[in-house]
Design a protein around this motif. Structure first.
Motif, PDB file in Angstrom:
ATOM      1  N   SER A  12       0.948  -1.617   0.116  1.00 24.51           N
ATOM      2  CA  SER A  12      -0.632   0.364  -0.238  1.00 24.51           C
ATOM      3  C   SER A  12       0.574   1.505   0.091  1.00 24.51           C
ATOM      4  O   SER A  12       0.707   2.302  -0.801  1.00 24.51           O
ATOM      5  CB  SER A  12      -1.129  -0.413   1.492  1.00 24.51           C
ATOM      6  OG  SER A  12      -1.738   0.891   1.488  1.00 24.51           O
ATOM      7  N   LEU A  13       2.105   1.006   0.552  1.00 22.70           N
ATOM      8  CA  LEU A  13       2.615   2.046   1.117  1.00 22.70           C
ATOM      9  C   LEU A  13       3.618   2.931  -0.648  1.00 22.70           C
ATOM     10  O   LEU A  13       3.732   3.976  -1.312  1.00 22.70           O
ATOM     11  CB  LEU A  13       3.652   2.141   2.196  1.00 22.70           C
ATOM     12  CG  LEU A  13       3.399   2.300   3.182  1.00 22.70           C
ATOM     13  CD1 LEU A  13       4.078   1.794   4.331  1.00 22.70           C
ATOM     14  CD2 LEU A  13       2.488   3.807   3.765  1.00 22.70           C
ATOM     15  N   ALA A  14       3.412   1.316  -0.819  1.00 21.15           N
ATOM     16  CA  ALA A  14       4.655   1.708  -2.213  1.00 21.15           C
ATOM     17  C   ALA A  14       3.267   2.187  -3.797  1.00 21.15           C
ATOM     18  O   ALA A  14       4.002   2.798  -4.636  1.00 21.15           O
ATOM     19  CB  ALA A  14       5.227   0.138  -3.056  1.00 21.15           C
ATOM     20  N   ARG A  15       2.196   2.015  -3.481  1.00 24.58           N
ATOM     21  CA  ARG A  15       1.572   2.375  -4.127  1.00 24.58           C
ATOM     22  C   ARG A  15       1.504   3.755  -3.954  1.00 24.58           C
ATOM     23  O   ARG A  15       0.903   4.700  -4.946  1.00 24.58           O
ATOM     24  CB  ARG A  15      -0.296   1.606  -4.632  1.00 24.58           C
ATOM     25  CG  ARG A  15      -0.484   0.525  -4.907  1.00 24.58           C
ATOM     26  CD  ARG A  15      -1.127  -0.097  -5.191  1.00 24.58           C
ATOM     27  NE  ARG A  15      -2.154  -0.201  -3.904  1.00 24.58           N
ATOM     28  CZ  ARG A  15      -2.260  -1.509  -2.935  1.00 24.58           C
ATOM     29  NH1 ARG A  15      -1.740  -2.289  -3.362  1.00 24.58           N
ATOM     30  NH2 ARG A  15      -2.812  -1.498  -1.842  1.00 24.58           N
ATOM     31  N   GLN A  16       1.291   4.090  -2.839  1.00 24.22           N
ATOM     32  CA  GLN A  16       1.100   5.854  -2.310  1.00 24.22           C
ATOM     33  C   GLN A  16       2.163   6.349  -2.795  1.00 24.22           C
ATOM     34  O   GLN A  16       2.412   7.599  -2.753  1.00 24.22           O
ATOM     35  CB  GLN A  16       0.984   6.072  -1.205  1.00 24.22           C
ATOM     36  CG  GLN A  16      -1.162   4.736  -0.263  1.00 24.22           C
ATOM     37  CD  GLN A  16      -0.903   5.697   0.705  1.00 24.22           C
ATOM     38  OE1 GLN A  16      -0.578   6.828   1.345  1.00 24.22           O
ATOM     39  NE2 GLN A  16      -1.804   3.801   1.481  1.00 24.22           N
ATOM     40  N   ARG A  17       3.333   5.433  -3.239  1.00 27.13           N
ATOM     41  CA  ARG A  17       4.810   5.966  -3.357  1.00 27.13           C
ATOM     42  C   ARG A  17       5.572   6.983  -2.952  1.00 27.13           C
ATOM     43  O   ARG A  17       5.858   8.510  -2.134  1.00 27.13           O
ATOM     44  CB  ARG A  17       4.796   7.155  -4.543  1.00 27.13           C
ATOM     45  CG  ARG A  17       4.540   6.825  -5.991  1.00 27.13           C
ATOM     46  CD  ARG A  17       4.243   7.921  -6.764  1.00 27.13           C
ATOM     47  NE  ARG A  17       3.839   6.927  -8.403  1.00 27.13           N
ATOM     48  CZ  ARG A  17       4.262   6.948  -8.807  1.00 27.13           C
ATOM     49  NH1 ARG A  17       5.529   6.219  -9.334  1.00 27.13           N
ATOM     50  NH2 ARG A  17       3.715   6.552 -10.337  1.00 27.13           N
ATOM     51  N   LYS A  18       5.287   6.555  -1.516  1.00 19.65           N
ATOM     52  CA  LYS A  18       5.758   6.891   0.044  1.00 19.65           C
ATOM     53  C   LYS A  18       7.351   6.011   0.228  1.00 19.65           C
ATOM     54  O   LYS A  18       7.307   4.502   0.968  1.00 19.65           O
ATOM     55  CB  LYS A  18       5.130   6.319   1.047  1.00 19.65           C
ATOM     56  CG  LYS A  18       3.667   7.451   1.243  1.00 19.65           C
ATOM     57  CD  LYS A  18       3.141   7.303   2.985  1.00 19.65           C
ATOM     58  CE  LYS A  18       1.732   7.665   2.468  1.00 19.65           C
ATOM     59  NZ  LYS A  18       0.915   8.065   3.481  1.00 19.65           N
ATOM     60  N   THR A  19       8.374   5.968  -0.907  1.00 16.67           N
ATOM     61  CA  THR A  19       9.388   5.689  -0.889  1.00 16.67           C
ATOM     62  C   THR A  19      10.183   5.629   1.265  1.00 16.67           C
ATOM     63  O   THR A  19      10.518   4.365   1.239  1.00 16.67           O
ATOM     64  CB  THR A  19      10.492   5.742  -1.452  1.00 16.67           C
ATOM     65  OG1 THR A  19      10.084   6.269  -3.181  1.00 16.67           O
ATOM     66  CG2 THR A  19      11.679   5.088  -1.922  1.00 16.67           C
ATOM     67  N   ASP A  20      10.599   6.442   1.715  1.00 18.34           N
ATOM     68  CA  ASP A  20      10.993   6.653   2.741  1.00 18.34           C
ATOM     69  C   ASP A  20      10.263   5.227   3.277  1.00 18.34           C
ATOM     70  O   ASP A  20      10.711   4.443   4.429  1.00 18.34           O
ATOM     71  CB  ASP A  20      11.116   7.833   3.618  1.00 18.34           C
ATOM     72  CG  ASP A  20      11.740   9.161   2.264  1.00 18.34           C
ATOM     73  OD1 ASP A  20      12.781   8.180   2.089  1.00 18.34           O
ATOM     74  OD2 ASP A  20      11.492   9.907   2.516  1.00 18.34           O
ATOM     75  N   GLU A  21       9.056   5.327   4.148  1.00 20.56           N
ATOM     76  CA  GLU A  21       8.335   4.465   5.035  1.00 20.56           C
ATOM     77  C   GLU A  21       8.104   2.922   4.238  1.00 20.56           C
ATOM     78  O   GLU A  21       8.217   2.420   4.364  1.00 20.56           O
ATOM     79  CB  GLU A  21       6.478   4.837   4.184  1.00 20.56           C
ATOM     80  CG  GLU A  21       6.582   5.986   5.329  1.00 20.56           C
ATOM     81  CD  GLU A  21       6.918   6.993   4.396  1.00 20.56           C
ATOM     82  OE1 GLU A  21       6.914   7.579   3.418  1.00 20.56           O
ATOM     83  OE2 GLU A  21       6.086   8.586   4.960  1.00 20.56           O
ATOM     84  N   VAL A  22       8.241   2.576   3.075  1.00 15.70           N
ATOM     85  CA  VAL A  22       8.676   1.792   2.204  1.00 15.70           C
ATOM     86  C   VAL A  22       9.954   1.156   2.994  1.00 15.70           C
ATOM     87  O   VAL A  22      10.174  -0.314   3.271  1.00 15.70           O
ATOM     88  CB  VAL A  22       8.315   1.298   0.879  1.00 15.70           C
ATOM     89  CG1 VAL A  22       9.123   0.040   0.421  1.00 15.70           C
ATOM     90  CG2 VAL A  22       6.431   1.685   0.296  1.00 15.70           C
ATOM     91  N   ARG A  23      11.418   1.907   2.900  1.00 20.85           N
ATOM     92  CA  ARG A  23      12.888   1.505   2.843  1.00 20.85           C
ATOM     93  C   ARG A  23      12.759   1.360   4.309  1.00 20.85           C
ATOM     94  O   ARG A  23      13.173   0.368   4.602  1.00 20.85           O
ATOM     95  CB  ARG A  23      13.787   2.449   2.570  1.00 20.85           C
ATOM     96  CG  ARG A  23      14.535   2.206   2.534  1.00 20.85           C
ATOM     97  CD  ARG A  23      15.756   3.211   2.303  1.00 20.85           C
ATOM     98  NE  ARG A  23      15.134   4.401   3.184  1.00 20.85           N
ATOM     99  CZ  ARG A  23      15.267   5.741   2.023  1.00 20.85           C
ATOM    100  NH1 ARG A  23      14.443   5.881   1.112  1.00 20.85           N
ATOM    101  NH2 ARG A  23      14.651   7.086   3.356  1.00 20.85           N
ATOM    102  N   ASP A  24      11.714   1.883   5.792  1.00 23.17           N
ATOM    103  CA  ASP A  24      11.883   1.699   6.934  1.00 23.17           C
ATOM    104  C   ASP A  24      11.279   0.678   7.558  1.00 23.17           C
ATOM    105  O   ASP A  24      11.961  -0.204   8.475  1.00 23.17           O
ATOM    106  CB  ASP A  24      11.475   3.344   7.516  1.00 23.17           C
ATOM    107  CG  ASP A  24      12.008   4.440   7.332  1.00 23.17           C
ATOM    108  OD1 ASP A  24      13.958   3.956   6.634  1.00 23.17           O
ATOM    109  OD2 ASP A  24      11.502   5.689   7.684  1.00 23.17           O
ATOM    110  N   THR A  25      10.217   1.034   6.536  1.00 23.53           N
ATOM    111  CA  THR A  25       9.427  -0.725   6.756  1.00 23.53           C
ATOM    112  C   THR A  25      10.073  -1.802   6.417  1.00 23.53           C
ATOM    113  O   THR A  25      10.092  -2.800   7.521  1.00 23.53           O
ATOM    114  CB  THR A  25       7.734  -0.306   5.985  1.00 23.53           C
ATOM    115  OG1 THR A  25       7.133   0.243   6.643  1.00 23.53           O
ATOM    116  CG2 THR A  25       6.724  -1.900   6.898  1.00 23.53           C
TER     117      THR A  25
END
Length: 607
Positions: free
Chosen positions: A408-421
């Motif tokens: 879901s974060l990837a679809r929202q293009r939240k790159t930093d959150e994806v990397r940290d998660t």
């Protein structure tokens, strides 16, 4: 006789105390009558050994010096021949006269040490200091001596044999090597045993004693022309030879003083240790020679009456000790029973009632120790099994939900959150699946808890905050892996998730004055009443929530701590509805040997 004594001893051990007491009194009284003979025998034996050992030590020392000097002369002569500068020319073809003259010169300087000298070449050619006599009579033992030298490098000596040129003799062999190390032949000296015997006889022979020198293969070295009266010789044999049966008995004697039968009666044989050639010297002394020393023993007869009375009193006392001491020892042993793991069994050498009681005690002790060991092994296996089961229960739905959040974060293009998660998930899984040890430091446990909280905050947003207040010294504490995570997970799902307002979870760590590590987990959730707290400790068999990271519950954490550290440690829970819940953990403080990660103080554990 020995078998009968063994049967009698076995029968006596099987009797009751009454029979043994009667026999004991009877035997003590009877033994007093033979006390005089026993004392005489002990004293006589002591005098024999002292006298014989003293004489033998001096005589054997001088005799061994004589033999060593005798053989050293032989060895020096052979070494002189074997190390000549012209030895290769001496043994060459066409130099027979030269070699014979060299042996004749050696024989003239022998100082009555050896009777004959030989050189045996590699091709079998033989030179002798008496070449004419050798050509006529020969010497069949040279071939055996040559074979004997093949197995050894240095000088060697043979067993005694009859030589046509030297009579009864012993061959002393020295290999001859060329300057480049090739073997040219051997030099042989036949020792004059008759002369050796005469020189030893001057030291040892007297009216009351004789001697013999025997090799390690039971061959007699000494060669007397006239047999002495003490030792048995073969009849009608010249030169005189000791009887083979007598020589065989000599080989069975130990070193020291021993009795043996001679030609005219009993003898005292003194055997020395073998010298460097393996020869043993036997000194024989007539037993009557010691009788003069026994006269002093008769003076002890006047003291027998006093000894008899004293021994009777002592035997009565020993009899009482004999029957009561084992019982006292058994009672004292049983009184000292505190730790059966280190208690040693009783030594039992009786077969009566006391012996059977001691046997029963030993069997009981052995069975208890066996049961304790079995219990320990079962507990150890139980711990290993439970830990393996607990630590292998990573819930697949937690992974599924976390990966769904990442998607879901990837679809929202939240790159930093994806990397940290993803980073937190990888670190959390590595921490959980690491099988190298079951223990981690508190700092490492908090780091894993931080990664878990970061993943849950991605899902729940600002629903909760996780704080830590741990003193730096406590961060080095050694603890079981995944101890805090299940408790924080309970606070999130059962305490804070049902609330509408955000909440806080505080992890606090302190080292108490008693040397224990105290950890508390406090949340501001909905809390629990007394009935709900009781249900936490009761296994209900219901499946765990699919949202959990593992299948480890509060009760499992409590049991793991108690299994490893003891019954006094574990969890305590306090809660009030509408206010929150506090979980306190106590365990021994044990620093981790390898060190810990960098400590951190009170701060939010957000990503």
């Amino acid at each position: 006789m020995i078998a009968r004594m063994s049967l009698l001893s076995r029968w006596l051990r099987q009797r009751g105390l009454a029979v043994r007491q009667f026999l004991f009194l009877f035997l003590v009284t009877s033994l007093l009558f033979v006390l005089l003979g026993w004392i005489n025998w002990i004293e006589s034996k002591k005098l024999w050994e002292e006298q014989a050992a003293s004489d033998a030590q001096a005589l054997a020392g001088r005799t061994n010096q004589l033999i060593d000097a005798y053989l050293d002369n032989v060895q020096n002569l052979l070494l002189l021949l074997a190390t000549r500068e012209d030895r290769e020319q001496l043994l060459a073809d066409g130099n027979e006269t030269w070699a014979t003259q060299a042996l004749e010169n050696l024989e003239r300087t022998r100082n009555a040490v050896a009777r004959s000298f030989f050189i045996v070449r590699q091709d079998g050619k033989v030179y002798s200091n008496s070449q004419v006599f050798y050509d006529i009579m020969g010497n069949p033992h040279l071939e055996k001596l040559y074979e004997l030298s093949q197995a050894q490098y240095g000088a060697i000596n043979s067993e005694p044999y009859w030589s046509p040129l030297s009579g009864q003799s012993v061959g002393y062999v020295q290999p001859i090597y060329g300057k480049t190390g090739q073997k040219l032949g051997i030099a042989v000296a036949e020792i004059d045993l008759q002369l050796l015997t005469q020189q030893i006889a001057q030291l040892l022979l007297s009216k009351n004693q004789s001697f013999a020198i025997v090799t390690k293969k039971n061959n007699v070295i000494t060669s007397l022309q006239i047999p002495d009266r003490l030792l048995p010789y073969e009849p009608g044999v010249y030169p005189p030879q000791l009887q083979s049966g007598f020589v065989r008995k000599l080989s069975e004697l130990p070193a020291g003083v021993s009795p043996i039968d001679g030609a005219i009666g009993p003898l005292v044989a003194v055997k020395t240790s073998p010298n460097r050639l393996g020869w043993s010297l036997y000194l024989f002394i007539e037993q009557q020679y010691f009788d003069q020393h026994l006269l002093k023993l008769y003076e002890k007869f006047r003291y027998i009456a006093l000894i008899w009375i004293s021994l009777l009193l002592i035997s009565t006392y020993l009899m009482s000790r004999y029957f009561t001491s084992p019982v006292r020892k058994l009672a004292a042993k049983m009184d000292r029973v505190r730790d059966v793991e280190v208690l040693s069994p009783l030594n039992v050498n009786r077969e009566d009632e006391i012996g059977r009681l001691a046997h029963s005690y030993n069997e009981l002790l052995e069975r208890i120790q066996q049961l304790l060991q079995e219990t320990k092994n079962a507990e150890r296996r139980k711990k290993e099994y439970e830990l393996k089961m607990l630590q292998s229960q990573i819930a697949p739905h937690f992974l599924y939900n976390t990966l769904a959040c990442v998607s879901s974060l990837a679809r929202q293009r939240k790159t930093d959150e994806v990397r940290d998660t993803i980073k937190s998930l990888v670190g959390l899984l590595s921490f959980s699946f690491d099988k190298s040890t079951e223990f981690v430091t508190l700092a490492e446990e908090l780091e894993g808890l931080n990664r878990y909280a970061q993943i849950q905050q991605i899902r729940y947003g600002d629903k909760f905050r996780l704080l830590a207040d741990v003193e730096p010294a406590a961060l080095e504490a050694r603890m079981l892996k995944l101890t805090l995570q299940p408790l924080v997970e309970n606070s999130i799902f059962h305490g804070l998730a049902p609330r509408k307002a955000p909440g806080t979870i505080l992890v606090r760590g302190r080292i108490t004055a008693r040397g224990t590590l105290r950890l508390t987990i406090r949340d501001t959730g909905i809390g629990m009443d007394a009935a709900q707290i009781r249900r936490v400790w009761e296994p209900d068999g219901r499946p765990r929530s699919r949202q959990r990271f593992t299948g480890i519950g509060v009760k499992n954490v409590h049991e793991r701590i108690r299994l490893y550290y003891g019954e006094r440690y574990g969890l305590r829970i306090a809660s009030r509805p509408g206010i929150g819940t506090v979980v306190r953990i106590e365990m021994p403080f044990e620093p981790m040997p390898e060190g810990v990660r960098e400590a951190f103080g009170p701060m939010p554990l957000d990503s």
